[in-house]
Write an enzyme that holds these catalytic residues in place. Structure first.
Site, PDB file in Angstrom:
ATOM      1  N   HIS A  86       0.777  -1.253  -0.089  1.00 20.33           N
ATOM      2  CA  HIS A  86      -0.061   0.051  -0.006  1.00 20.33           C
ATOM      3  C   HIS A  86       0.963   1.309   0.089  1.00 20.33           C
ATOM      4  CE1 HIS A  86      -3.928   2.132   0.886  1.00 20.33           C
ATOM      5  NE2 HIS A  86      -3.193   2.984   1.596  1.00 20.33           N
ATOM      6  N   ASN A 126      -2.061  -6.301   7.096  1.00 24.67           N
ATOM      7  CA  ASN A 126      -0.755  -5.643   7.116  1.00 24.67           C
ATOM      8  C   ASN A 126      -0.496  -4.218   6.484  1.00 24.67           C
ATOM      9  OD1 ASN A 126       2.027  -5.034   7.193  1.00 24.67           O
ATOM     10  ND2 ASN A 126       2.527  -7.126   7.031  1.00 24.67           N
ATOM     11  N   GLY A 128       1.568  -2.372   5.825  1.00 22.33           N
ATOM     12  CA  GLY A 128       2.695  -2.234   4.500  1.00 22.33           C
ATOM     13  C   GLY A 128       2.320  -3.090   3.552  1.00 22.33           C
ATOM     14  N   GLU A 129       1.152  -3.967   3.367  1.00 24.93           N
ATOM     15  CA  GLU A 129       0.941  -4.718   2.598  1.00 24.93           C
ATOM     16  C   GLU A 129      -0.356  -4.472   1.868  1.00 24.93           C
ATOM     17  OE1 GLU A 129       1.977  -8.989   3.151  1.00 24.93           O
ATOM     18  OE2 GLU A 129       3.891  -8.255   4.163  1.00 24.93           O
ATOM     19  N   MET A 130      -1.489  -5.031   2.312  1.00 27.20           N
ATOM     20  CA  MET A 130      -2.779  -4.739   1.715  1.00 27.20           C
ATOM     21  C   MET A 130      -3.493  -3.726   2.631  1.00 27.20           C
ATOM     22  SD  MET A 130      -3.546  -8.714   0.358  1.00 27.20           S
ATOM     23  CE  MET A 130      -5.409  -8.353  -0.327  1.00 27.20           C
TER      24      MET A 130
END
Lengths: 334, 334
Positions: A86, A126, A128-130
């Site tokens: 993201h 997360n 930092g991810e989705m």
């Protein structure tokens, strides 16, 4: 009598020869085992899981799906040193392939998820991810009538929870195996499936000690090992590996041994994605894990062997996702 | 004689009834035309184009593909107000669907690309989108032996250029049509394919004037029109539309009329992606383009009609992309 006996013996031998299954020539005693080709799944659940795997609406932005980092067109990973999340955040570690991931003893490089279902819950929430939350992901799915009815059909629930979501994704992921590699054909008795050089590469793979960690169905994935076993690896000191889970000093820089299935498709290599060449990766392993220096021909042969591990990639019919409704939470790219 | 004559007439009538093609009941005179279902393509070129369409290595980061913004799982667009590009840059305009895009008179909202091939060249080299260059994209493909041989088979070239790349992508995109919508079935003579309410919606669509712009095979895509024809639209004053191309004052805020095929799958709507509800989109169009206020039942009926335009989505077997080599330019996420 003698003659009859002789004929009887011949007859028995012939009968045996005819009934002895092809498997008689299978290589049962090799440390690497073939991927079973006949696994059975709940088709409807797999189909739901496939939709979810490809649905970017499980992310905050409405743009990132499981497939963004575990791209089934590219060996089940993203071919990047580390993934993009993201807001273009760069992840701390290389995305492992989802192909054959079911053969891992646990999921993530540090093994912090016990299985595929537990893993699937991670990236969704997360930041930092989705960058979504389980609540938001579920509310999104619940707002889409076609998903509602699929969950009802598959799980008998009217109210979706994250458990059904991750169970369906994990069930789809369990189908993502790559049987019938040339190496597996050879294990199953087809002498001509691999070349002489590849056989020599496999012999070296065993005799040099690679096989002590890379074995089993996944050719890895069944133990944790320190990266830098015989020589300290200093290229990446930030990822502490298994220590994250156990907080034991001895587990610093200990990672799950990666699967070598389809390894030619999943560069760059290692948890830090630092090496693009398979040749170089083999040499790094020899140096840091085995304390060996391989000759050029030895490296070439081992690489040739590793390329025989590329199996039949899953044939995926790209899903058509149901449209959102006015009740569906809006994507948030911020 | 009379009797014979009578039987002859009956016989002729029966013969006629048997030989009159089903098309006798087709609605040839409607302003909307069905999507032809029998288009022929060069399969090998299509297969190459499909790989390229899904290949993120055409982007600088190695992470964005044509499919990132024209997602074939989601009606051929990304269901975002505007697309996310390299380094999470937000685009200035809504991504139009690639489905049926061949039926547009030109490509992009401002029609700046004359065809699909010219369009395909744009995003690859746009710094806000895939952020690569044609040179880098070609060098990437040229470094991958399997692509080399595919281009040689399809185009007879050893040295790939951007022309072959975009031609193959465009050829794949030409296959992305959605025939057999319920509305097309009705146009082709199946009276029961759409309901009474949907028929009334279509009648309103014509009588209110929507059809004056949204007609033809694509139900749009064949003219440019000012957004805010009868009432100034002030929500988006940054996108100047056709003016970008012609520099004519009269072309400010003039955009290509979008296709309405599969419109239920491609929210949010308009070039600025400002409206998520199809109902609201219909009302905005009525107000700004036609100077009308529709009643609630009128809106509902038109929306019901619009949903009959969802056709058979292309069945895509997700490609397996060839692995890069050590010569392949490395992805650059910066």
């Amino acid at each position: 009598m003698i003659k009859t006996g002789f004929l009887t013996i011949i007859s028995v031998v012939l009968t045996l020869a005819n009934t002895v299954p092809v498997s008689a020539s299978k290589r049962y005693n090799e440390p690497i085992k073939p991927i079973p080709a006949d696994m059975k799944y709940d088709k409807q659940k797999v189909e739901l899981g496939k939709k979810l795997f490809f649905d970017p609406r499980l992310s905050k932005s409405g743009w990132l799906s499981c497939n963004s980092c575990h791209n089934l067109a590219m060996g089940g990973d993203d071919n990047l040193p580390s993934s993009i999340g993201h807001q273009w955040q760069l992840g701390p570690i290389n995305s492992p392939t989802v192909l054959n991931a079911k053969f891992n003893l646990a999921q993530f490089w540090d093994g912090r998820a016990k299985d595929l279902q537990e893993q699937a819950a991670g990236p969704i929430a997360n930041p930092g991810e989705m960058a979504s939350s389980h609540q938001l992901a579920v509310a999104t799915l619940q707002s889409i009538p076609s998903y509602q009815s699929l969950f009802e059909q598959v799980y008998g629930v009217k109210k979706i929870t994250i458990n059904e979501v991750t169970d369906a994704i994990a069930t789809f992921e369990e189908t993502l195996v790559t049987p019938n590699s040339r190496f597996d054909q050879w294990l199953l008795g087809n002498e001509k499936a691999i070349t002489q050089v590849e056989k020599e590469g496999y012999a070296l793979f065993k005799v040099k000690g690679c096989v002590s960690c890379h074995n089993g169905v996944g050719v890895g994935g069944n133990t944790y090992q320190k990266f830098g076993l015989v020589k300290t690896y200093s290229k990446d000191e930030e990822n502490l590996g298994r220590y994250n889970v156990t907080k034991q000093e001895a587990d610093k820089y200990v990672f799950k041994v990666p699967l070598l299935r389809n390894i030619e498709l999943t560069a760059p290599y290692f948890h830090d994605g630092s090496v693009w060449s398979l040749r170089e990766a083999v040499n790094v392993m020899a140096e840091y894990q085995l304390g060996l220096k391989l000759s050029v021909p030895e490296t070439e042969k081992i690489v040739a062997f590793l390329k025989t591990l590329t199996g039949k990639q899953p044939q995926i019919i790209y899903p058509v996702l149901p449209p959102e409704t006015v009740k569906t939470p809006k994507p948030d790219r911020s």
